[in-house]
Write a protein that holds these residues in place. Structure first.
Motif, mmCIF file in Angstrom:
data_model
loop_
_atom_site.group_PDB
_atom_site.id
_atom_site.type_symbol
_atom_site.label_atom_id
_atom_site.label_comp_id
_atom_site.label_asym_id
_atom_site.label_seq_id
_atom_site.Cartn_x
_atom_site.Cartn_y
_atom_site.Cartn_z
ATOM 1 N N ASN A 73 0.815 -1.227 0.000
ATOM 2 C CA ASN A 73 0.000 0.000 0.000
ATOM 3 C C ASN A 73 0.849 1.278 0.000
ATOM 4 O OD1 ASN A 73 1.045 0.075 2.589
ATOM 5 N ND2 ASN A 73 -0.922 0.087 3.649
ATOM 6 N N ASN A 115 7.162 0.204 10.011
ATOM 7 C CA ASN A 115 6.267 1.289 9.603
ATOM 8 C C ASN A 115 6.507 2.499 10.513
ATOM 9 O OD1 ASN A 115 4.233 2.723 8.311
ATOM 10 N ND2 ASN A 115 2.537 1.547 9.161
ATOM 11 N N ARG A 172 3.815 5.991 15.452
ATOM 12 C CA ARG A 172 2.745 6.747 14.795
ATOM 13 C C ARG A 172 2.511 8.099 15.474
ATOM 14 N NH1 ARG A 172 0.297 2.641 11.350
ATOM 15 N NH2 ARG A 172 -1.428 4.036 10.865
ATOM 16 N N ARG A 218 -9.035 9.615 10.679
ATOM 17 C CA ARG A 218 -9.005 8.364 9.902
ATOM 18 C C ARG A 218 -8.078 7.385 10.600
ATOM 19 N NH1 ARG A 218 -4.468 5.232 7.889
ATOM 20 N NH2 ARG A 218 -5.489 3.568 6.738
ATOM 21 N N PHE A 233 -5.795 2.736 3.403
ATOM 22 C CA PHE A 233 -4.771 3.747 3.122
ATOM 23 C C PHE A 233 -4.925 4.334 1.719
ATOM 24 C CE2 PHE A 233 -0.539 5.458 2.223
ATOM 25 C CZ PHE A 233 -0.421 6.300 3.321
ATOM 26 N N ASN A 245 0.085 8.402 11.340
ATOM 27 C CA ASN A 245 1.091 7.555 10.712
ATOM 28 C C ASN A 245 2.475 8.062 11.091
ATOM 29 O OD1 ASN A 245 0.833 5.197 8.807
ATOM 30 N ND2 ASN A 245 -0.900 6.435 8.083
ATOM 31 N N LEU A 253 5.982 8.099 6.394
ATOM 32 C CA LEU A 253 4.826 7.958 5.506
ATOM 33 C C LEU A 253 4.101 9.299 5.309
ATOM 34 C CD1 LEU A 253 3.427 6.045 3.731
ATOM 35 C CD2 LEU A 253 2.222 5.088 5.667
ATOM 36 N N ASP A 255 4.165 0.414 14.629
ATOM 37 C CA ASP A 255 3.581 -0.483 13.628
ATOM 38 C C ASP A 255 4.635 -1.007 12.666
ATOM 39 O OD1 ASP A 255 1.455 -1.832 12.360
ATOM 40 O OD2 ASP A 255 1.276 -0.247 10.865
ATOM 41 N N PHE A 312 5.051 -4.045 9.080
ATOM 42 C CA PHE A 312 4.390 -4.871 8.077
ATOM 43 C C PHE A 312 4.969 -6.284 8.098
ATOM 44 C CE2 PHE A 312 4.600 -0.496 6.521
ATOM 45 C CZ PHE A 312 3.280 -0.230 6.193
HETATM 46 O O1 X2X Z 1 -2.941 2.386 6.627
HETATM 47 C C1 X2X Z 1 -2.033 2.883 7.301
HETATM 48 O O2 X2X Z 1 -2.186 3.878 8.003
HETATM 49 C C2 X2X Z 1 -0.686 2.237 7.274
HETATM 50 C C3 X2X Z 1 -0.018 2.510 5.949
HETATM 51 O O3 X2X Z 1 0.100 2.722 8.302
HETATM 52 C C4 X2X Z 1 -0.900 0.802 7.477
HETATM 53 O O4 X2X Z 1 -0.705 0.017 6.586
HETATM 54 C C5 X2X Z 1 -1.434 0.394 8.777
#
Ligand code: X2X
Length: 333
Positions: free
Chosen positions: A35, A148, A151, A172, A195, A212, A216, A237, A239
């Motif tokens: 994504n 990731n 956040r 969101r 996302f 996030n 990102l 977070d 992946f």
């Molecule tokens: O969807 C998100 O915010 C992301 C990119 O951090 C994740 O895949 C959980």
């Protein structure tokens, strides 16, 4: 490949079939999707890894990368992975938990102080426990998680400095029961959105904000549609690199080894990339007009505790998973 295309060029044949990409000559032609934007360190390192894998497989295996939701949003790609339409896919445990509830446990708010607590847990017993749960569903995860990050909350309307500021905040969140529950417990107004649709949701002000990691926020260009960055570090977070079980088992052991070794190596390299970027991006994002503020975790954690967040998730994840977690990060409830 190009020769085949070239040979057809200039002929009068205009059938649409001619325009499709010629089928790969490789015995195994696998897609790997995610994504994240093309420029994100995950996709940079993934491109390097699949180049090596494709070359060293001697033409037997050909990976093709599909970044940036090209094959659909996360929840679509998860269905494709399960059916075998997609062979490899990186997904946050937060979203994978819609299938395997316990795997979002590492997203639990404010459990890791920093990366010195994260990697020993995720490369150790906690990560091993979660990969075991994934294996049981027939999906094969690689052993290294792709970072990731921690956040942070961004907003177009107001900075979030205290728990008071987040009350009623239209935010969101990922399609993840844990994240929805977390922001409900903070008395915000969360909406689950894939996302793939977040930029538009922010731009059209369907939501005020999102959360996030800085990496990102920058690579997805959220600075174009968000004003404030509140450094909350409310959750970490990563992946999982997942493969469809049948596709994985179809590979001869030598190819499995080639794939696992290079994907895991790429994961470790992107961890370094993202941790470094996290140090410099505050300055970069400020140059792009974003306004930063810091926060204290204690008052947020207190609201979560008061509203039963930790007790609820301990119950949902179960005593086994919670014990593995607490062994790693200390007592939470
Ligand atoms: O969807 C998100 O915010 C992301 C990119 O951090 C994740 O895949 C959980």
């Amino acid at each position: 490949r190009m020769l085949k295309f070239g040979a057809l060029a200039g002929t009068a044949v205009a059938a649409p079939a001619i325009l499709t990409w010629p089928a790969s000559a490789a015995q195994f032609s696998y897609k790997v999707a995610n994504n994240l934007p093309q420029s994100h360190p995950m996709n940079v390192r993934l491109a390097e890894a699949i180049k090596i894998i494709n070359e060293q497989s001697g033409g037997q295996l050909e990976f093709k990368a599909f970044p940036n939701n090209q094959l659909g949003a996360d929840t679509d790609m998860l269905s494709q992975l399960r059916s075998g339409a997609l062979e490899f896919f990186t997904l946050s445990g937060g979203i994978l938990s819609t299938l395997i509830p316990a795997v979002s446990i590492y997203n639990t708010a404010f459990i890791f102080k920093d990366y010195s607590e994260v990697w020993p847990a995720m490369d150790g017993p906690l990560g091993g426990y979660l990969r075991g749960l994934i294996e049981k569903t027939g999906i094969h995860p690689m052993s290294k998680l792709w970072n990731n990050g921690f956040r942070q909350i961004t907003s177009s309307t107001r900075p979030i400095a205290t728990p008071q500021d987040i009350k009623g905040f239209k935010i969101r969140v990922a399609v993840s029961p844990l994240f929805i529950s977390l922001f409900k417990a903070l008395e915000a107004a969360p909406t689950a959105i894939n996302f793939a649709e977040v930029y538009t949701a922010l731009q059209t002000k369907v939501v005020e904000g999102q959360e996030n990691a800085l990496v990102l926020i920058d690579s997805a260009k959220f600075f174009e549609v968000q004003k404030y960055v509140s450094l909350t570090n409310h959750g970490w977070d990563a992946f999982f690199m997942l493969s469809n079980g049948r596709a994985w088992r179809a590979l001869p052991p030598k190819l499995q080894e080639l794939v696992a070794e290079n994907l895991d190596k790429a994961a470790l390299a992107m961890r370094e990339d993202t941790m470094k970027l996290d140090q410099t991006l505050e300055i970069e994002l400020k140059k792009k007009g974003m306004i930063f503020n810091r926060t204290e975790p204690a008052p947020f954690r207190e609201v979560l505790r008061k509203n039963g967040f930790y007790a609820e998730w301990k119950g949902k994840y179960g005593a086994d998973a919670w014990a593995v977690l607490e062994k790693q990060v200390g007592q939470l409830t």
